[in-house]
Design a protein around this motif. Structure first.
Motif, mmCIF file in Angstrom:
data_model
loop_
_atom_site.group_PDB
_atom_site.id
_atom_site.type_symbol
_atom_site.label_atom_id
_atom_site.label_comp_id
_atom_site.label_asym_id
_atom_site.label_seq_id
_atom_site.Cartn_x
_atom_site.Cartn_y
_atom_site.Cartn_z
ATOM 1 N N GLU A 42 51.256 41.239 23.899
ATOM 2 C CA GLU A 42 50.910 42.006 24.976
ATOM 3 C C GLU A 42 51.448 43.406 24.817
ATOM 4 N N LYS A 43 52.719 43.610 24.566
ATOM 5 C CA LYS A 43 53.346 45.234 24.370
ATOM 6 C C LYS A 43 52.713 45.678 23.146
ATOM 7 N N ARG A 90 49.420 46.699 24.604
ATOM 8 C CA ARG A 90 49.499 47.906 25.476
ATOM 9 C C ARG A 90 49.711 49.224 24.798
ATOM 10 N N LYS A 110 47.038 49.841 21.231
ATOM 11 C CA LYS A 110 45.690 49.750 21.854
ATOM 12 C C LYS A 110 44.793 49.452 20.519
ATOM 13 N N GLN A 169 43.440 41.406 27.576
ATOM 14 C CA GLN A 169 44.239 42.660 27.632
ATOM 15 C C GLN A 169 43.246 43.667 27.780
ATOM 16 N N VAL A 189 42.899 46.656 30.677
ATOM 17 C CA VAL A 189 43.022 47.914 30.346
ATOM 18 C C VAL A 189 41.576 48.548 30.977
#
Ligand code: FES
Length: 102
Positions: A19-20, A23, A26, A57, A61
């Protein structure tokens, strides 16, 4: 599945790391998650989960309504299903990992 449990059992890449990565980096497609510690480049078991995580995710976003958690499965069930996947010839585990993710 908890954030610190591995989604990719071959390379022990946790959901938190993925997930990081999504984020911060991208990625434009799910396959780019392989750049996160090699996720998905071993036996292939986790690729559908990586795709779902990527979609979730990307929708977050993009501001879409929060989708359902893509990894609604206990870690034990996840590990068990992957072991069955490997037993059925679904992929090869990297030589330095065990099929049960330990
Ligand atoms: S569990 Fe991710 S490649 Fe095997």
């Amino acid at each position: 599945m908890d954030l610190d449990q591995p989604v990719c059992l071959c390379f022990r890449v946790s959901r938190r790391k993925l997930e990081k990565f999504i984020r911060l980096e991208k990625p434009q497609r799910a396959g780019q998650l392989s750049e996160c510690f090699g996720a998905g480049t071993g036996c292939g078991w986790c690729r559908p989960f990586l795709e779902r995580l990527f979609q979730e995710q990307a929708e977050k976003v993009g501001g879409a309504n929060a989708p359902q958690d893509p990894l609604v499965i206990s870690h034990d069930d996840y590990v068990r299903q992957r072991a069955a996947y490997l037993r059925d010839g679904g992929g090869d585990s990297p030589p330095d990992t065990s099929p049960d993710g330990d």
